[in-house]
Design an enzyme around this catalytic site. Structure first.
Site, PDB file in Angstrom:
ATOM      1  N   GLY A 168      33.370   3.721 -33.286  1.00 13.67           N
ATOM      2  CA  GLY A 168      33.460   2.965 -32.040  1.00 13.67           C
ATOM      3  C   GLY A 168      34.742   2.177 -32.111  1.00 13.67           C
ATOM      4  O   GLY A 168      35.706   2.610 -32.736  1.00 13.67           O
ATOM      5  N   GLU A 169      34.770   1.013 -31.507  1.00  9.23           N
ATOM      6  CA  GLU A 169      35.949   0.150 -31.648  1.00  9.23           C
ATOM      7  C   GLU A 169      35.608  -0.960 -32.643  1.00  9.23           C
ATOM      8  O   GLU A 169      34.708  -1.763 -32.396  1.00  9.23           O
ATOM      9  CB  GLU A 169      36.353  -0.423 -30.289  1.00  9.23           C
ATOM     10  CG  GLU A 169      36.995   0.601 -29.369  1.00  9.23           C
ATOM     11  CD  GLU A 169      38.197   1.313 -30.010  1.00  9.23           C
ATOM     12  OE1 GLU A 169      39.012   0.652 -30.683  1.00  9.23           O
ATOM     13  OE2 GLU A 169      38.310   2.539 -29.865  1.00  9.23           O
ATOM     14  N   SER A 170      36.328  -1.001 -33.748  1.00  4.11           N
ATOM     15  CA  SER A 170      35.975  -1.946 -34.814  1.00  4.11           C
ATOM     16  C   SER A 170      36.104  -3.396 -34.342  1.00  4.11           C
ATOM     17  O   SER A 170      35.324  -4.248 -34.751  1.00  4.11           O
ATOM     18  CB  SER A 170      36.829  -1.706 -36.054  1.00  4.11           C
ATOM     19  OG  SER A 170      38.193  -1.828 -35.746  1.00  4.11           O
ATOM     20  N   CYS A 217      34.634   5.896 -39.578  1.00  2.00           N
ATOM     21  CA  CYS A 217      35.767   5.565 -38.702  1.00  2.00           C
ATOM     22  C   CYS A 217      35.860   4.049 -38.490  1.00  2.00           C
ATOM     23  O   CYS A 217      36.307   3.349 -39.384  1.00  2.00           O
ATOM     24  CB  CYS A 217      35.672   6.336 -37.392  1.00  2.00           C
ATOM     25  SG  CYS A 217      37.215   6.371 -36.473  1.00  2.00           S
ATOM     26  N   ARG A 248      44.640   1.679 -39.553  1.00  5.66           N
ATOM     27  CA  ARG A 248      44.051   2.089 -38.269  1.00  5.66           C
ATOM     28  C   ARG A 248      44.991   3.012 -37.504  1.00  5.66           C
ATOM     29  O   ARG A 248      46.205   2.896 -37.615  1.00  5.66           O
ATOM     30  CB  ARG A 248      43.770   0.857 -37.387  1.00  5.66           C
ATOM     31  CG  ARG A 248      42.648  -0.014 -37.885  1.00  5.66           C
ATOM     32  CD  ARG A 248      42.390  -1.163 -36.914  1.00  5.66           C
ATOM     33  NE  ARG A 248      41.826  -0.694 -35.647  1.00  5.66           N
ATOM     34  CZ  ARG A 248      41.472  -1.501 -34.656  1.00  5.66           C
ATOM     35  NH1 ARG A 248      41.602  -2.794 -34.775  1.00  5.66           N
ATOM     36  NH2 ARG A 248      40.973  -1.012 -33.546  1.00  5.66           N
ATOM     37  N   ILE A 256      38.876  11.205 -34.548  1.00 11.02           N
ATOM     38  CA  ILE A 256      39.235  10.651 -33.237  1.00 11.02           C
ATOM     39  C   ILE A 256      39.974   9.336 -33.430  1.00 11.02           C
ATOM     40  O   ILE A 256      39.396   8.366 -33.923  1.00 11.02           O
ATOM     41  CB  ILE A 256      37.974  10.423 -32.372  1.00 11.02           C
ATOM     42  CG1 ILE A 256      37.197  11.730 -32.193  1.00 11.02           C
ATOM     43  CG2 ILE A 256      38.348   9.839 -31.005  1.00 11.02           C
ATOM     44  CD1 ILE A 256      37.912  12.825 -31.461  1.00 11.02           C
ATOM     45  N   ARG A 257      41.253   9.289 -33.043  1.00  3.65           N
ATOM     46  CA  ARG A 257      42.077   8.097 -33.242  1.00  3.65           C
ATOM     47  C   ARG A 257      41.786   7.524 -34.647  1.00  3.65           C
ATOM     48  O   ARG A 257      41.585   6.329 -34.832  1.00  3.65           O
ATOM     49  CB  ARG A 257      41.774   7.033 -32.173  1.00  3.65           C
ATOM     50  CG  ARG A 257      42.368   7.334 -30.807  1.00  3.65           C
ATOM     51  CD  ARG A 257      41.855   6.384 -29.733  1.00  3.65           C
ATOM     52  NE  ARG A 257      41.984   4.982 -30.135  1.00  3.65           N
ATOM     53  CZ  ARG A 257      43.035   4.220 -29.896  1.00  3.65           C
ATOM     54  NH1 ARG A 257      44.050   4.685 -29.211  1.00  3.65           N
ATOM     55  NH2 ARG A 257      43.078   2.980 -30.316  1.00  3.65           N
ATOM     56  N   HIS A 267      34.129  11.942 -38.354  1.00  2.68           N
ATOM     57  CA  HIS A 267      32.836  11.653 -37.735  1.00  2.68           C
ATOM     58  C   HIS A 267      31.765  12.657 -38.130  1.00  2.68           C
ATOM     59  O   HIS A 267      31.546  13.632 -37.414  1.00  2.68           O
ATOM     60  CB  HIS A 267      32.987  11.597 -36.212  1.00  2.68           C
ATOM     61  CG  HIS A 267      33.786  10.447 -35.755  1.00  2.68           C
ATOM     62  ND1 HIS A 267      33.314   9.155 -35.800  1.00  2.68           N
ATOM     63  CD2 HIS A 267      35.038  10.366 -35.283  1.00  2.68           C
ATOM     64  CE1 HIS A 267      34.242   8.334 -35.364  1.00  2.68           C
ATOM     65  NE2 HIS A 267      35.310   9.033 -35.045  1.00  2.68           N
ATOM     66  N   GLU A 284      28.749  12.365 -37.853  1.00  2.00           N
ATOM     67  CA  GLU A 284      27.634  12.324 -36.891  1.00  2.00           C
ATOM     68  C   GLU A 284      27.831  13.304 -35.738  1.00  2.00           C
ATOM     69  O   GLU A 284      26.903  13.593 -35.003  1.00  2.00           O
ATOM     70  CB  GLU A 284      27.430  10.889 -36.374  1.00  2.00           C
ATOM     71  CG  GLU A 284      28.474  10.345 -35.405  1.00  2.00           C
ATOM     72  CD  GLU A 284      29.707   9.745 -36.097  1.00  2.00           C
ATOM     73  OE1 GLU A 284      30.004  10.133 -37.246  1.00  2.00           O
ATOM     74  OE2 GLU A 284      30.386   8.904 -35.474  1.00  2.00           O
TER      75      GLU A 284
END
Lengths: 200, 336
Positions: free
Chosen positions: A52-54, A84, A116, A145-146, A181, A183
């Site tokens: 997600g966004e940390s 991530c 990051r 992803i990013r 990821h 998941e």
């Protein structure tokens, strides 16, 4: 066993599904619960910090008092899988590939240095095959992803899997970090490996 | 936590089939521009990478910003991404004229100053605004009815792009058509720039109703529905299997308070877009933080209450009652 997933933001539903798939593969009976409040932390035998966004996950977890609770539990040996954004949360040393150091609330229990957005932006996100022999799996396709990268490990943190010029999966005692990821993968090998750490 | 019967991988296998179908159609010359994404490993811009990105936005708030200062406020408040615009929807509505994509220089400045994803809007059907933003490297493109449509008939064929797209929808048919065109994320259209959540609520309820109706239909009627929606039957079947849209669906248009955000999450949206609601209020810093807190903790009214207390109602943006808008002033009817 009860496995918690920090469920404010990100791929928490995907982790829950993947944990259930892994449990049924290993013939384990267990439950997956959402962790949102400090009292949820007392119920669990292991915890997943999703992608997600940390910054978002850190800000909310800090505000609700979950961040300190989790940190204390991890230090006391609670098995944790950070993917991530989760790997960023676990790292002791975090910087951004472009913007450099920024202060953000982190758990910071793992002896890893994370950069990051290492590969660039979403345009540079990619999928590839990784070899999971080291944790008892085969080749499996995963998506970045990013994604961040683990630049180095120290003390008893070790690299499990590397890709190109960086570490993409690392382990230290009760802590597991991946920059990809698992998941979203067909393979449940990373989750199976994580569950085996809870069993011990 | 809502759980579904299919894993991401199983949904994804289906989208690869859809993308292959698009390739076959274009190879036979039925589409004018043919997509060509090389599939060597590691592979960038794949269907998998495009559909995965919105998953990491779920539960979060995406905020409209017009400059670096606003973007930094959004990041510090815990936004999962920012949407860079030339004008906030409220000002688009007031200023009139043709609304276009934002200045690339400003988008670039924002990209260089924050670590969270940066999105930007293009006009409906405007392939070249999208090409420009892809070249610039934005993380996601919003093909948006808030800007003046460039093509009155067609949307962009999004399979051709490496950058994922988000599209607006008011009902299931619109959503499925956009997914078939290659959208990686859907948002309700709401009625942008009004500070009035009623249209977003209406669209989410229509979507939910149409999905539950679809599930209860016999197979032959689902076939009919697929034809009515102008999408492949397999896509309709996927919705039935999942009991929801197969990709991430956010709420947008008129969200102005933490309670608005929680309401939309409760109705089943995966996350929230906030447009004018934050930077047209008089307490943007606090409001941004409060909306983030409420969206992530919508199941817990006590936390939403705490979030609602962080803001002051007399500092909220002045709303516009939809009923006072003339039909030609509605943005949501653009691009069906």
């Amino acid at each position: 066993m009860k496995v918690g997933v920090i469920a404010y933001q990100g791929s928490f539903e995907e982790h829950a599904i993947q944990l259930k798939r892994a449990m049924s593969k290993l013939n384990l009976t267990g439950e997956v619960i959402a962790v949102k409040k400090p009292k949820d932390v007392d119920l669990i035998d292991g915890v997943v910090i999703p992608g997600g966004e940390s910054t978002t996950i850190g800000i909310i977890a800090e505000k609700l008092g979950v961040l300190d609770e989790i940190k204390a539990k991890i230090n006391a040996g609670l098995p944790v899988l950070g993917t991530c954004a989760g790997a960023i949360m676990l790292a002791k040393d975090v910087s951004d590939a472009k913007v450099g150091k920024k202060s953000q609330p982190l758990i910071g229990t793992m002896d890893i240095q994370v950069v990051r957005n290492y590969y660039g932006r979403q345009r540079e996100s990619f999928e590839t095959d990784l070899d999971f022999r080291v944790i008892g799996g085969g080749k499996a396709r995963v998506v970045f992803i990013r994604a961040p990268i683990i630049k180095r490990t120290w003390n008893d943190a070790t690299a499990l899997i590397s890709f190109e010029n960086g570490i993409v999966m690392a382990e230290q005692k009760n802590m597991l970090a991946t920059t990809f990821h698992p998941e979203l993968s067909e393979s449940t090998i990373v989750h199976e490996y994580f569950l085996s750490k809870i069993k011990k | 936590m809502r759980l579904y019967d299919l894993s991401f991988y199983e949904i994804e296998k289906f989208f690869y089939k859809l993308a292959e179908l698009k390739d076959i159609i274009s190879d036979t010359g039925l589409l004018s521009i043919s997509p060509s994404i090389p599939q060597t490993l590691p592979a960038q811009g794949t269907v998998m990478a495009k559909h995965a990105f919105p998953i990491f936005q779920k539960g979060g708030v995406i905020m409209d910003v017009t400059n670096v200062t606003q973007a930094e406020i959004a990041e510090n408040a815990g936004a999962v991404a920012v949407m860079v615009l030339d004008k906030l929807p409220y000002d688009v509505r007031k200023s009139g004229g043709v609304a276009r994509m934002a200045d690339p220089k400003i988008i670039e400045e924002v990209m260089n100053s924050i670590t969270i994803p940066v999105m930007a809007k293009v006009r409906i059907g405007h392939y070249y605004e999208a090409r420009v933003l892809e070249a610039l490297g934005v993380d996601m493109i919003d093909e948006s009815e808030v800007l003046t449509p460039a093509d009155e008939e067609h949307h962009i064929n999004k399979w051709e792009f490496k950058v994922p797209f988000v599209n607006g929808a008011r009902n299931l048919g619109e959503a499925l058509r956009r997914i078939y065109e290659g959208a990686s994320m859907i948002r309700t259209k709401g009625e942008a720039g009004t500070g009035n959540v009623s249209e977003a609520v209406k669209h989410m309820k229509i979507m939910n109703y149409e999905i539950s109706t679809l599930i209860s239909l016999p197979e032959e009627d689902r076939l009919k529905k697929a034809r009515e929606y102008q999408v492949p039957y397999q896509l309709v079947e996927l919705v039935v299997k999942l009991k929801r849209l197969p990709i991430v669906n956010f709420a947008a248009g008129g969200i102005a308070t933490p309670a608005d955000a929680a309401l939309m999450m409760w109705l089943g949206s995966d996350g929230i877009f906030v447009g004018s609601g934050i930077f047209k209020s008089q307490d943007p810093d606090q409001r941004a933080k409060a909306v983030v807190l409420a969206a992530a903790n919508w199941e817990d009214p006590e936390i939403v209450l705490e979030a609602q207390k962080m803001i002051s109602e007399n500092k909220s943006m002045m709303g516009i009652d939809i009923k006072t808008l003339k039909p030609e002033e509605l943005l949501q009817v653009r691009g069906v």
